[in-house]
Enzyme design. Structure first.
Site, PDB file in Angstrom:
ATOM      1  CB  THR A 131      -0.894   0.001   1.264  1.00 52.80           C
ATOM      2  OG1 THR A 131      -1.495   1.279   1.415  1.00 52.80           O
ATOM      3  CG2 THR A 131      -0.102  -0.294   2.529  1.00 52.80           C
ATOM      4  CG  ASP A 132      -1.113   5.017  -0.973  1.00 54.56           C
ATOM      5  OD1 ASP A 132      -1.680   4.393  -0.042  1.00 54.56           O
ATOM      6  OD2 ASP A 132      -1.699   5.920  -1.628  1.00 54.56           O
ATOM      7  CD  GLU A 133      -3.341   3.668   4.561  1.00 55.28           C
ATOM      8  OE1 GLU A 133      -3.097   3.495   5.759  1.00 55.28           O
ATOM      9  OE2 GLU A 133      -4.490   3.779   4.110  1.00 55.28           O
ATOM     10  CE1 TYR A 156      -3.380  -2.567   5.790  1.00 53.85           C
ATOM     11  CE2 TYR A 156      -3.244  -0.219   5.301  1.00 53.85           C
ATOM     12  CZ  TYR A 156      -3.304  -1.532   4.862  1.00 53.85           C
ATOM     13  OH  TYR A 156      -3.288  -1.822   3.517  1.00 53.85           O
ATOM     14  CE  LYS A 160      -0.008  -4.556   3.017  1.00 53.32           C
ATOM     15  NZ  LYS A 160      -0.407  -5.897   2.486  1.00 53.32           N
ATOM     16  CG  ASN A 186      -7.547  -0.647  -4.996  1.00 53.42           C
ATOM     17  OD1 ASN A 186      -7.492  -1.701  -5.601  1.00 53.42           O
ATOM     18  ND2 ASN A 186      -6.480   0.133  -4.868  1.00 53.42           N
TER      19      ASN A 186
HETATM   20  P1  NAD Z   1      -9.857  -7.070   2.307  1.00 59.58           P
HETATM   21  O1  NAD Z   1      -9.862  -6.800   3.769  1.00 59.58           O
HETATM   22  O2  NAD Z   1     -11.066  -6.798   1.497  1.00 59.58           O
HETATM   23  O3  NAD Z   1      -9.486  -8.625   2.046  1.00 59.58           O
HETATM   24  C1  NAD Z   1      -8.476  -9.271   2.761  1.00 59.58           C
HETATM   25  C2  NAD Z   1      -8.631 -10.773   2.532  1.00 59.58           C
HETATM   26  O4  NAD Z   1      -7.579 -11.440   3.251  1.00 59.58           O
HETATM   27  C3  NAD Z   1      -9.955 -11.340   3.061  1.00 59.58           C
HETATM   28  O5  NAD Z   1     -10.509 -12.219   2.114  1.00 59.58           O
HETATM   29  C4  NAD Z   1      -9.546 -12.086   4.321  1.00 59.58           C
HETATM   30  O6  NAD Z   1     -10.387 -13.188   4.618  1.00 59.58           O
HETATM   31  C5  NAD Z   1      -8.131 -12.520   3.983  1.00 59.58           C
HETATM   32  N1  NAD Z   1      -7.307 -12.731   5.178  1.00 59.58           N
HETATM   33  C6  NAD Z   1      -7.127 -11.882   6.213  1.00 59.58           C
HETATM   34  N2  NAD Z   1      -6.330 -12.434   7.150  1.00 59.58           N
HETATM   35  C7  NAD Z   1      -6.004 -13.680   6.673  1.00 59.58           C
HETATM   36  C8  NAD Z   1      -5.209 -14.738   7.184  1.00 59.58           C
HETATM   37  N3  NAD Z   1      -4.630 -14.654   8.383  1.00 59.58           N
HETATM   38  N4  NAD Z   1      -5.059 -15.861   6.437  1.00 59.58           N
HETATM   39  C9  NAD Z   1      -5.667 -15.956   5.227  1.00 59.58           C
HETATM   40  N5  NAD Z   1      -6.444 -14.996   4.706  1.00 59.58           N
HETATM   41  C10 NAD Z   1      -6.612 -13.866   5.423  1.00 59.58           C
HETATM   42  O7  NAD Z   1      -8.588  -6.312   1.750  1.00 59.58           O
HETATM   43  P2  NAD Z   1      -8.351  -5.573   0.341  1.00 59.58           P
HETATM   44  O8  NAD Z   1      -8.802  -4.179   0.457  1.00 59.58           O
HETATM   45  O9  NAD Z   1      -8.837  -6.433  -0.738  1.00 59.58           O
HETATM   46  O10 NAD Z   1      -6.749  -5.542   0.332  1.00 59.58           O
HETATM   47  C11 NAD Z   1      -6.008  -6.642  -0.196  1.00 59.58           C
HETATM   48  C12 NAD Z   1      -4.529  -6.323  -0.121  1.00 59.58           C
HETATM   49  O11 NAD Z   1      -4.241  -5.145  -0.857  1.00 59.58           O
HETATM   50  C13 NAD Z   1      -4.031  -6.061   1.303  1.00 59.58           C
HETATM   51  O12 NAD Z   1      -2.739  -6.636   1.414  1.00 59.58           O
HETATM   52  C14 NAD Z   1      -3.965  -4.543   1.391  1.00 59.58           C
HETATM   53  O13 NAD Z   1      -2.968  -4.146   2.298  1.00 59.58           O
HETATM   54  C15 NAD Z   1      -3.593  -4.184  -0.030  1.00 59.58           C
HETATM   55  N6  NAD Z   1      -4.049  -2.851  -0.499  1.00 59.58           N
HETATM   56  C16 NAD Z   1      -5.358  -2.473  -0.352  1.00 59.58           C
HETATM   57  C17 NAD Z   1      -5.759  -1.233  -0.858  1.00 59.58           C
HETATM   58  C18 NAD Z   1      -7.200  -0.759  -0.746  1.00 59.58           C
HETATM   59  O14 NAD Z   1      -7.485   0.382  -1.075  1.00 59.58           O
HETATM   60  N7  NAD Z   1      -8.138  -1.587  -0.325  1.00 59.58           N
HETATM   61  C19 NAD Z   1      -4.838  -0.384  -1.483  1.00 59.58           C
HETATM   62  C20 NAD Z   1      -3.506  -0.804  -1.586  1.00 59.58           C
HETATM   63  C21 NAD Z   1      -3.130  -2.058  -1.110  1.00 59.58           C
HETATM   64  O1  DAU Z   2      -4.098   4.066   0.508  1.00 61.03           O
HETATM   65  C1  DAU Z   2      -4.332   2.693   0.448  1.00 61.03           C
HETATM   66  C2  DAU Z   2      -5.153   2.256   1.636  1.00 61.03           C
HETATM   67  O2  DAU Z   2      -6.471   2.758   1.421  1.00 61.03           O
HETATM   68  C3  DAU Z   2      -5.186   0.741   1.831  1.00 61.03           C
HETATM   69  O3  DAU Z   2      -3.893   0.292   2.134  1.00 61.03           O
HETATM   70  C4  DAU Z   2      -6.151   0.357   2.965  1.00 61.03           C
HETATM   71  O4  DAU Z   2      -6.238  -1.041   3.062  1.00 61.03           O
HETATM   72  C5  DAU Z   2      -7.512   0.939   2.650  1.00 61.03           C
HETATM   73  O5  DAU Z   2      -8.392   0.664   3.711  1.00 61.03           O
HETATM   74  C6  DAU Z   2      -7.423   2.450   2.416  1.00 61.03           C
HETATM   75  O6  DAU Z   2      -7.086   3.139   3.641  1.00 61.03           O
HETATM   76  P1  DAU Z   2      -7.807   4.522   4.068  1.00 61.03           P
HETATM   77  O7  DAU Z   2      -7.691   4.665   5.528  1.00 61.03           O
HETATM   78  O8  DAU Z   2      -7.338   5.642   3.217  1.00 61.03           O
HETATM   79  O9  DAU Z   2      -9.322   4.167   3.616  1.00 61.03           O
HETATM   80  P2  DAU Z   2     -10.742   4.417   4.311  1.00 61.03           P
HETATM   81  O10 DAU Z   2     -11.771   4.071   3.301  1.00 61.03           O
HETATM   82  O11 DAU Z   2     -10.819   3.795   5.659  1.00 61.03           O
HETATM   83  O12 DAU Z   2     -10.747   5.991   4.517  1.00 61.03           O
HETATM   84  C7  DAU Z   2     -10.614   6.887   3.422  1.00 61.03           C
HETATM   85  C8  DAU Z   2     -10.623   8.291   3.989  1.00 61.03           C
HETATM   86  O13 DAU Z   2     -11.939   8.577   4.489  1.00 61.03           O
HETATM   87  C9  DAU Z   2      -9.670   8.495   5.153  1.00 61.03           C
HETATM   88  O14 DAU Z   2      -9.119   9.816   5.093  1.00 61.03           O
HETATM   89  C10 DAU Z   2     -10.571   8.383   6.398  1.00 61.03           C
HETATM   90  C11 DAU Z   2     -11.908   8.913   5.895  1.00 61.03           C
HETATM   91  N1  DAU Z   2     -13.090   8.293   6.516  1.00 61.03           N
HETATM   92  C12 DAU Z   2     -13.186   6.928   6.571  1.00 61.03           C
HETATM   93  C13 DAU Z   2     -14.283   6.315   7.157  1.00 61.03           C
HETATM   94  C14 DAU Z   2     -14.360   4.813   7.246  1.00 61.03           C
HETATM   95  C15 DAU Z   2     -14.126   9.091   7.001  1.00 61.03           C
HETATM   96  O15 DAU Z   2     -14.061  10.335   6.917  1.00 61.03           O
HETATM   97  N2  DAU Z   2     -15.221   8.489   7.570  1.00 61.03           N
HETATM   98  C16 DAU Z   2     -15.332   7.129   7.679  1.00 61.03           C
HETATM   99  O16 DAU Z   2     -16.349   6.649   8.246  1.00 61.03           O
END
Ligand code: NAD
Ligand code: DAU
Length: 350
Positions: A131-133, A156, A160, A186
């Site tokens: 992730t970019d975080e 988190y 990562k 995403n």
């Molecule tokens: P998500 O939470 O939707 O899915 C995570 C999946 O991992 C789930 O299916 C869960 O059951 C599985 N999982 C969790 N712990 C596990 C374990 N101990 N063993 C086996 N499976 C397990 O997450 P996502 O948003 O799809 O993110 C997927 C990956 O991409 C993560 O590594 C996250 O850090 C990375 N990522 C997410 C975003 C985003 O915006 N969502 C952006 C950049 C990178």
């Molecule tokens: O940047 C990549 C990351 O993006 C991934 O690595 C993480 O897995 C993914 O969860 C996401 O993290 P964020 O913390 O940026 O996403 P979230 O959707 O939780 O929040 C987006 C923004 O919105 C953040 O600035 C917090 C704010 N927010 C979030 C929630 C849940 C609110 O203002 N209200 C809310 O209820």
């Protein structure tokens, strides 16, 4: 013929990656390994579950001995590792689960791969999805590049960052053929409604308050999930060993502007009077350690591997809203039970 292990394939991004690989590469055997936590949902994959090149393994990556057995049994030649605890707010409430899944789980996979592949790396690849975080927070200008120093602020992002370092350490120490990508936020179908965009859509649908943290001025760079899956396909096949690639949408939005846009589109789709949903906006206590701004410089990926996002945000957000409105049973199912308890705990004190 490849035997690819995709971890976390029942989650949001993982399910899109599994779908892409199963459909695009019928000669690959795709194994989806997932623990099925609250975020993992096999209903995300009903359209591919009958395909002969798709297999599901229910397993927990924190179980090292089990992973060794599975590698011995199936002899995977590649891994695309997405399994993780992924929600920042949950990591603030309960960091230990993130340490276990994201750090220990990743090391278990690296050890299993090392044990199975020995020193024969021909045709092998361990692809770690990050992730970019990990880069921390930007001020009002500038972008994260692959050279930006790591500076994570939440449990988190620190977990990562730690897993990224371990993947690189296994490359440098044991020559493991690894590649890493760091992607921005995403959005799209199948995202669990704890994350901003689906949470807002779900709350508007139920006429519930729309919680905006702080002043809503934090900025995120949004990418349509299918474009992330496309980037993963390109990097998996063409990325260079030991390299890192940033992936982003070049699409920055302040949270409050996203919330307003979703309100406008939802009013239109639900036939509600213009401005109805905006009245639900409620400013709540800010997230602890809340990063101000993320923005990715994805020029390396464009220059070296010729990837660019395919969808404009206006189109992507409309497609996303349409998907949630057409899949309200999915939303109802994932927001019942344990999620209700989480929601009450997370938002009652704000
Ligand atoms: P998500 O939470 O939707 O899915 C995570 C999946 O991992 C789930 O299916 C869960 O059951 C599985 N999982 C969790 N712990 C596990 C374990 N101990 N063993 C086996 N499976 C397990 O997450 P996502 O948003 O799809 O993110 C997927 C990956 O991409 C993560 O590594 C996250 O850090 C990375 N990522 C997410 C975003 C985003 O915006 N969502 C952006 C950049 C990178
Ligand atoms: O940047 C990549 C990351 O993006 C991934 O690595 C993480 O897995 C993914 O969860 C996401 O993290 P964020 O913390 O940026 O996403 P979230 O959707 O939780 O929040 C987006 C923004 O919105 C953040 O600035 C917090 C704010 N927010 C979030 C929630 C849940 C609110 O203002 N209200 C809310 O209820």
């Amino acid at each position: 013929m490849k035997k690819i292990l995709i971890t976390g394939g029942a989650g949001f991004i993982g399910s899109h990656v599994v779908r892409l690989f199963v459909n695009k590469y019928p000669n690959y055997q795709v194994y989806n390994l997932d623990k099925l936590t609250y975020a993992g949902n096999l209903a995300n994959l009903t359209d591919v579950e009958q395909k002969s090149n798709y297999h599901f393994i229910k397993a927990d990556i924190t179980d090292g001995p089990l992973l060794l057995e599975l590698f011995e049994k199936h002899d995977f030649d590649s891994v695309i590792h997405l399994a993780a605890e992924s929600h920042v707010d949950r990591s603030i409430a309960n960091p230990m689960e993130f340490i276990m899944a994201n750090i220990v789980g990743t090391v278990n996979l690296l050890n299993a791969v090392r044990h199975q592949w020995k020193n024969d790396f021909e045709g092998k690849r361990f692809y770690h999805i990050s992730t970019d975080e990990v880069y921390g927070s930007l001020g009002h200008t500038g972008f994260f590049t692959e050279q930006t120093a790591y500076d994570p602020h939440s449990p988190y992002s620190a977990s990562k960052a730690s897993s990224d370092h371990l993947v690189r350490a296994y490359h440098d120490t044991y020559n493991l053929p690894v590649v890493i990508s760091n992607c921005s936020n995403n959005y799209g179908p199948n995202q669990f409604p704890e994350k901003l965009i689906p949470l807002i859509i779900n709350n508007i649908r139920n006429s519930k308050p729309l919680p905006v943290y702080g002043k809503g001025l934090n900025v995120r760079d949004w990418l349509y999930v299918v474009d992330h899956a496309r980037a993963i396909d390109v990097i998996f096949h063409k990325g260079a060993d030991g390299e890192t690639y940033n992936i982003g949408g070049h699409n920055e939005w302040k949270n409050i502007d996203i919330v307003r846009l979703v309100c406008q589109i939802m009013d239109e789709k639900l036939d509600r009077k213009d401005g109805t949903s905006e009245q639900l906006i409620t400013y709540v206590k800010d997230r602890a350690g809340h990063d101000l701004r993320y923005a990715i410089d994805a020029s390396k990926l464009q220059r070296e591997l010729n990837w660019t996002p395919s969808l404009q945000f206006e189109e992507g957000i409309r497609k996303t809203i349409d998907w949630y409105l057409e899949n309200q049973t999915w939303l109802d199912e994932v927001t019942s039970g344990n999620y209700l308890k989480y929601y009450e705990q997370q938002y009652q004190k704000r």
